[in-house]
Design a protein around this motif. Structure first.
Motif, PDB file in Angstrom:
ATOM      1  N   SER A   1       4.233  -1.799  15.262  1.00 55.08           N
ATOM      2  CA  SER A   1       2.960  -0.884  14.616  1.00 55.08           C
ATOM      3  C   SER A   1       3.348  -0.421  13.422  1.00 55.08           C
ATOM      4  CB  SER A   1       2.939   0.189  15.800  1.00 55.08           C
ATOM      5  OG  SER A   1       3.914   1.218  15.870  1.00 55.08           O
ATOM      6  N   THR A   2       4.717  -0.165  12.930  1.00 48.78           N
ATOM      7  CA  THR A   2       4.959   0.491  11.870  1.00 48.78           C
ATOM      8  C   THR A   2       4.894  -0.558  10.770  1.00 48.78           C
ATOM      9  OG1 THR A   2       6.858   1.629  12.702  1.00 48.78           O
ATOM     10  CG2 THR A   2       6.864   1.198  10.513  1.00 48.78           C
TER      11      THR A   2
ATOM     12  N   LYS B   1       0.942  -1.206   0.097  1.00 49.78           N
ATOM     13  CA  LYS B   1       0.019  -0.089   0.069  1.00 49.78           C
ATOM     14  C   LYS B   1       0.696   1.407  -0.053  1.00 49.78           C
ATOM     15  CE  LYS B   1      -2.386  -1.383   3.696  1.00 49.78           C
ATOM     16  NZ  LYS B   1      -3.264  -1.268   4.781  1.00 49.78           N
ATOM     17  N   SER B   2       1.947   1.100   0.720  1.00 55.14           N
ATOM     18  CA  SER B   2       2.591   2.426   0.821  1.00 55.14           C
ATOM     19  C   SER B   2       3.557   2.931  -0.339  1.00 55.14           C
ATOM     20  CB  SER B   2       3.789   2.468   1.946  1.00 55.14           C
ATOM     21  OG  SER B   2       4.624   1.215   1.753  1.00 55.14           O
TER      22      SER B   2
ATOM     23  N   ILE C   1       8.371   0.787   6.705  1.00 58.96           N
ATOM     24  CA  ILE C   1       7.230  -0.027   6.742  1.00 58.96           C
ATOM     25  C   ILE C   1       7.833  -1.462   6.566  1.00 58.96           C
ATOM     26  CG2 ILE C   1       5.075  -1.046   5.702  1.00 58.96           C
ATOM     27  CD1 ILE C   1       4.195   2.056   5.854  1.00 58.96           C
TER      28      ILE C   1
ATOM     29  N   SER D   1       2.612  -2.796  10.204  1.00 61.02           N
ATOM     30  CA  SER D   1       1.229  -2.835  10.102  1.00 61.02           C
ATOM     31  C   SER D   1       0.777  -2.061   8.606  1.00 61.02           C
ATOM     32  CB  SER D   1       0.326  -2.260  11.183  1.00 61.02           C
ATOM     33  OG  SER D   1       0.476  -0.853  10.963  1.00 61.02           O
ATOM     34  N   GLY D   2       1.587  -1.179   8.552  1.00 67.81           N
ATOM     35  CA  GLY D   2       1.615  -0.495   7.155  1.00 67.81           C
ATOM     36  C   GLY D   2       0.786   0.570   6.885  1.00 67.81           C
ATOM     37  N   ASN D   3       0.683   1.306   8.195  1.00 66.97           N
ATOM     38  CA  ASN D   3      -0.157   2.523   8.160  1.00 66.97           C
ATOM     39  C   ASN D   3       0.779   3.798   7.818  1.00 66.97           C
ATOM     40  OD1 ASN D   3      -1.104   5.102   9.154  1.00 66.97           O
ATOM     41  ND2 ASN D   3      -2.906   3.864  10.322  1.00 66.97           N
ATOM     42  N   VAL D   4       0.617   4.265   6.631  1.00 71.79           N
ATOM     43  CA  VAL D   4       1.576   5.156   6.068  1.00 71.79           C
ATOM     44  C   VAL D   4       1.660   6.363   6.822  1.00 71.79           C
ATOM     45  CG1 VAL D   4       2.050   6.815   4.124  1.00 71.79           C
ATOM     46  CG2 VAL D   4       1.464   4.425   3.793  1.00 71.79           C
ATOM     47  N   LEU D   5       0.482   6.996   7.362  1.00 76.87           N
ATOM     48  CA  LEU D   5       0.285   8.438   8.160  1.00 76.87           C
ATOM     49  C   LEU D   5       0.838   7.899   9.462  1.00 76.87           C
ATOM     50  CD1 LEU D   5      -3.298   9.384   7.407  1.00 76.87           C
ATOM     51  CD2 LEU D   5      -0.930  10.264   6.464  1.00 76.87           C
ATOM     52  N   SER D   6       0.860   6.742  10.180  1.00 73.63           N
ATOM     53  CA  SER D   6       1.534   6.518  11.439  1.00 73.63           C
ATOM     54  C   SER D   6       2.919   6.344  11.357  1.00 73.63           C
ATOM     55  CB  SER D   6       1.024   5.168  11.837  1.00 73.63           C
ATOM     56  OG  SER D   6       1.508   4.791  13.060  1.00 73.63           O
TER      57      SER D   6
END
Length: 188
Positions: free
Chosen positions: A129-130, A59-60, A121, A132-137
């Motif tokens: 937590s990184t 996703k990123s 990521i 997980s793939g959450n770009v904003l995080s």
């Protein structure tokens, strides 16, 4: 017409990332683990994380590639048209290559924070937590710990590499297109 090019480029990036991301994950892990061989890294990812481990950062990567394409290709076309108007004739292939280099460099600079997030990521410890793939995080984490310099880490080498790639790829593309169009006119 630019909207069609943008949509086509975006669709192409989504599909290309299906191949690019697993190879990027393996490459990046090999770069930070000098003791492992490529096949061993590939096998370890599959064993420890499953197929989703190979697609960590998909996703990123897509979120980096689509804005990159949306900047690079329209800017390349704009620069070629601008240069053509200034010299009152179509640009030569080398001029198209120069336009590609500038367009690539600017697109690379603009999307560097997304590249930093993608790299974080892909290299994150499984289960973190990184990872997980959450770009904003990921972006927020970099901002909090390193600020603006962290978000633009590696911007100059990224710009240089992509500028060179844009010069070669878009210059060769333009020249090949011209040759094939000319060949098509000669051989109906």
């Amino acid at each position: 017409m630019p909207m069609k090019h943008m949509l086509a480029a975006s669709a192409g990036e989504v599909v290309a990332c299906l191949i690019r991301v697993p190879s990027e994950v393996v490459k990046q892990r090999a770069q930070v683990s000098a003791s492992s061989k490529t096949f061993q890294i590939f096998s370890n990812i599959l064993y420890q994380e499953g197929i989703q481990g190979l697609y960590r950062g998909y996703k990123s990567t897509v979120l980096r590639e689509i804005p990159f394409s949306l900047v690079q290709f329209p800017l390349w076309e704009f620069l070629k048209a601008f240069w053509s108007r200034r010299q009152e004739r179509a640009v030569d292939s080398w001029q198209s290559a120069v336009c590609g280099a500038f367009a690539g460099a600017l697109a690379a600079a603009i999307t560097t924070p997304l590249d930093v997030a993608k790299t974080r990521i892909m290299l994150a410890k499984p289960g973190s937590s990184t990872a997980s793939g959450n770009v904003l995080s990921a972006l927020h984490g970099v901002w909090r710990t390193q600020g603006l310099p962290g978000l633009f880490a590696g911007v100059l080498p990224r710009m240089a590499a992509i500028s060179l790639g844009g010069f070669i790829f878009l210059g060769v593309y333009d020249r090949s297109r011209s040759v094939l169009l000319e060949f098509g006119r000669e051989c109906p």
